[in-house]
Design an enzyme around this catalytic site. Structure first.
Site, PDB file in Angstrom:
ATOM      1  N   ASP A   1      -1.713  16.081  15.077  1.00 35.78           N
ATOM      2  CA  ASP A   1      -0.800  17.089  16.134  1.00 35.78           C
ATOM      3  C   ASP A   1      -1.651  18.185  16.767  1.00 35.78           C
ATOM      4  O   ASP A   1      -2.468  18.959  16.147  1.00 35.78           O
ATOM      5  CB  ASP A   1       0.412  17.557  15.024  1.00 35.78           C
ATOM      6  CG  ASP A   1       1.020  16.634  14.477  1.00 35.78           C
ATOM      7  OD1 ASP A   1       1.358  15.441  14.786  1.00 35.78           O
ATOM      8  OD2 ASP A   1       1.706  16.683  13.204  1.00 35.78           O
TER       9      ASP A   1
ATOM     10  N   GLU B   1       1.277   5.564   0.475  1.00 34.86           N
ATOM     11  CA  GLU B   1       0.686   6.918   1.053  1.00 34.86           C
ATOM     12  C   GLU B   1       1.312   8.049   0.414  1.00 34.86           C
ATOM     13  O   GLU B   1       2.430   8.219   0.021  1.00 34.86           O
ATOM     14  CB  GLU B   1       1.094   7.128   2.743  1.00 34.86           C
ATOM     15  CG  GLU B   1       0.737   8.457   3.280  1.00 34.86           C
ATOM     16  CD  GLU B   1       1.463   8.606   4.633  1.00 34.86           C
ATOM     17  OE1 GLU B   1       0.932   7.707   5.618  1.00 34.86           O
ATOM     18  OE2 GLU B   1       2.041   9.425   5.124  1.00 34.86           O
TER      19      GLU B   1
ATOM     20  N   HIS C   1       3.607  -0.930   4.024  1.00 33.92           N
ATOM     21  CA  HIS C   1       2.951   0.378   3.453  1.00 33.92           C
ATOM     22  C   HIS C   1       4.249   1.141   3.381  1.00 33.92           C
ATOM     23  O   HIS C   1       5.160   1.724   4.043  1.00 33.92           O
ATOM     24  CB  HIS C   1       2.108   0.889   4.780  1.00 33.92           C
ATOM     25  CG  HIS C   1       1.330   1.920   4.359  1.00 33.92           C
ATOM     26  ND1 HIS C   1       0.472   2.129   3.732  1.00 33.92           N
ATOM     27  CD2 HIS C   1       1.611   3.539   4.925  1.00 33.92           C
ATOM     28  CE1 HIS C   1      -0.162   3.407   3.333  1.00 33.92           C
ATOM     29  NE2 HIS C   1       0.512   4.215   4.290  1.00 33.92           N
TER      30      HIS C   1
ATOM     31  N   SER D   1       0.912  -1.216   0.049  1.00 37.22           N
ATOM     32  CA  SER D   1       0.068   0.012   0.029  1.00 37.22           C
ATOM     33  C   SER D   1       0.983   1.127  -0.117  1.00 37.22           C
ATOM     34  O   SER D   1       1.984   1.174   0.380  1.00 37.22           O
ATOM     35  CB  SER D   1      -0.922   0.092   1.314  1.00 37.22           C
ATOM     36  OG  SER D   1      -0.378  -0.275   2.514  1.00 37.22           O
TER      37      SER D   1
END
Length: 308
Positions: free
Chosen positions: A125, A33, A281, A31
């Site tokens: 955050d 990002e 990932h 996968s």
């Protein structure tokens, strides 16, 4: 060692490499990002990368979700375009630290309507200038419960092989992961790491303490070592001494840095695959070529080319 012995040793090493790759071929799930672009030039790079990686048929591609309304809207736009213009399973990140419950509900309904069934649920955050926040959610666990109350999403969360920088201890960090799993998360994608022992210890602790979650290692191919050092200080990720030596003297040599980056990432995957890990990932940083080459070496092939 004479010439014949050296040749024989070289052949054995080639056979070992070939056997390693043969054992990985077809057994590695991937996968990717991406992050939402901040300019038109970056937008073009992003979509070139998505089109380049699409034929590898990843399980899913995630898109990060930053602070600020404009960044969040760009995430929505990227997700919708992936769904309408590609064959990829687009998975949005969703943060809650400064979001109201009404905002979360609005975003969630919008995603469900376009076909999103998988979300990466994160706290996000904290604001730089204060420990306080103005949202209705305090932890990722709260967001997970809210998402599950609205729709039956497949939910991924974050995990930290080397402990979250804000955690009081490794145990409290682990207990937080367990709470997220108990709330409904069924997958945890880890922060990048370079010492596999950290990941394997977390994996083993999950098994030992009956935390039933799919733990996916986050793999970061490193082309900018100086930038990595700055980020690692912030995230408290260990950079092994051998990496310092490998990148030494390469500040002005991007080609060699790419070769080293691919080598490290491939070795990470090979090592973890031998430990039974099948899903990986990749943090692409919106650049396709290096990730594509790594995945190709691991046995993932261009499905569109194979079908033609």
């Amino acid at each position: 060692m004479n010439r014949a012995e050296r040749l024989y040793s070289h052949v054995q090493e080639l056979e070992r490499i070939n056997n390693d790759f043969a054992s990985l071929s077809g057994n590695v799930n991937i996968s990717f990002e991406f992050f939402p672009p901040r300019s038109e030039d970056m937008n073009q790079v992003l979509w070139q990368s998505i089109k380049k990686l699409e034929p590898l048929q990843p399980d899913f591609v995630s898109v990060t979700y930053g602070a600020g309304a404009s960044t969040r809207e760009r995430t929505h736009d990227v997700i919708e375009k992936i769904y309408t213009e590609t064959s990829l399973n687009a998975v949005p990140h969703l943060t809650c630290i400064d979001a109201s419950e009404a905002e979360i509900e609005q975003v969630t309904h919008r995603y469900w309507e376009i076909g999103v069934r998988h979300i990466v649920a994160l706290r996000g955050d904290k604001p730089d200038d204060s420990d306080k926040h103005n949202g209705d959610f305090t932890y990722a666990t709260d967001l997970i419960k809210k998402l599950k109350s609205l729709y039956d999403f497949d939910i991924s969360v974050a995990a930290y092989p080397e402990v979250h920088p804000e955690a009081e201890s490794a145990q409290s960090d682990f207990e937080n992961l367990k709470r997220k799993v108990d709330a409904g998360a069924n997958r945890a994608i880890t922060q990048f790491f370079f010492n596999a022992e950290h990941f394997l210890r977390l994996r083993d602790k999950c098994v030992r303490d009956n935390v039933e979650v799919e733990l996916i290692p986050g793999i970061l191919p490193v082309t900018n070592f100086l930038q990595l050092l700055k980020f690692a200080r912030f995230t408290q990720v260990e950079i092994p001494g051998w990496m310092h030596k490998l990148y030494q003297g390469l500040d002005q040599d991007p080609i060699t840095r790419q070769l080293i980056a691919s080598h490290i990432a491939i070795e990470q995957v090979k090592l973890l695959a031998k430990e039974g890990i099948k899903n990986f990932h990749f943090y692409t940083l919106n650049r396709a070529d290096l990730t594509y080459a790594i995945c190709h070496s691991l046995g993932r092939r261009d499905c569109f080319a194979a079908a033609s």
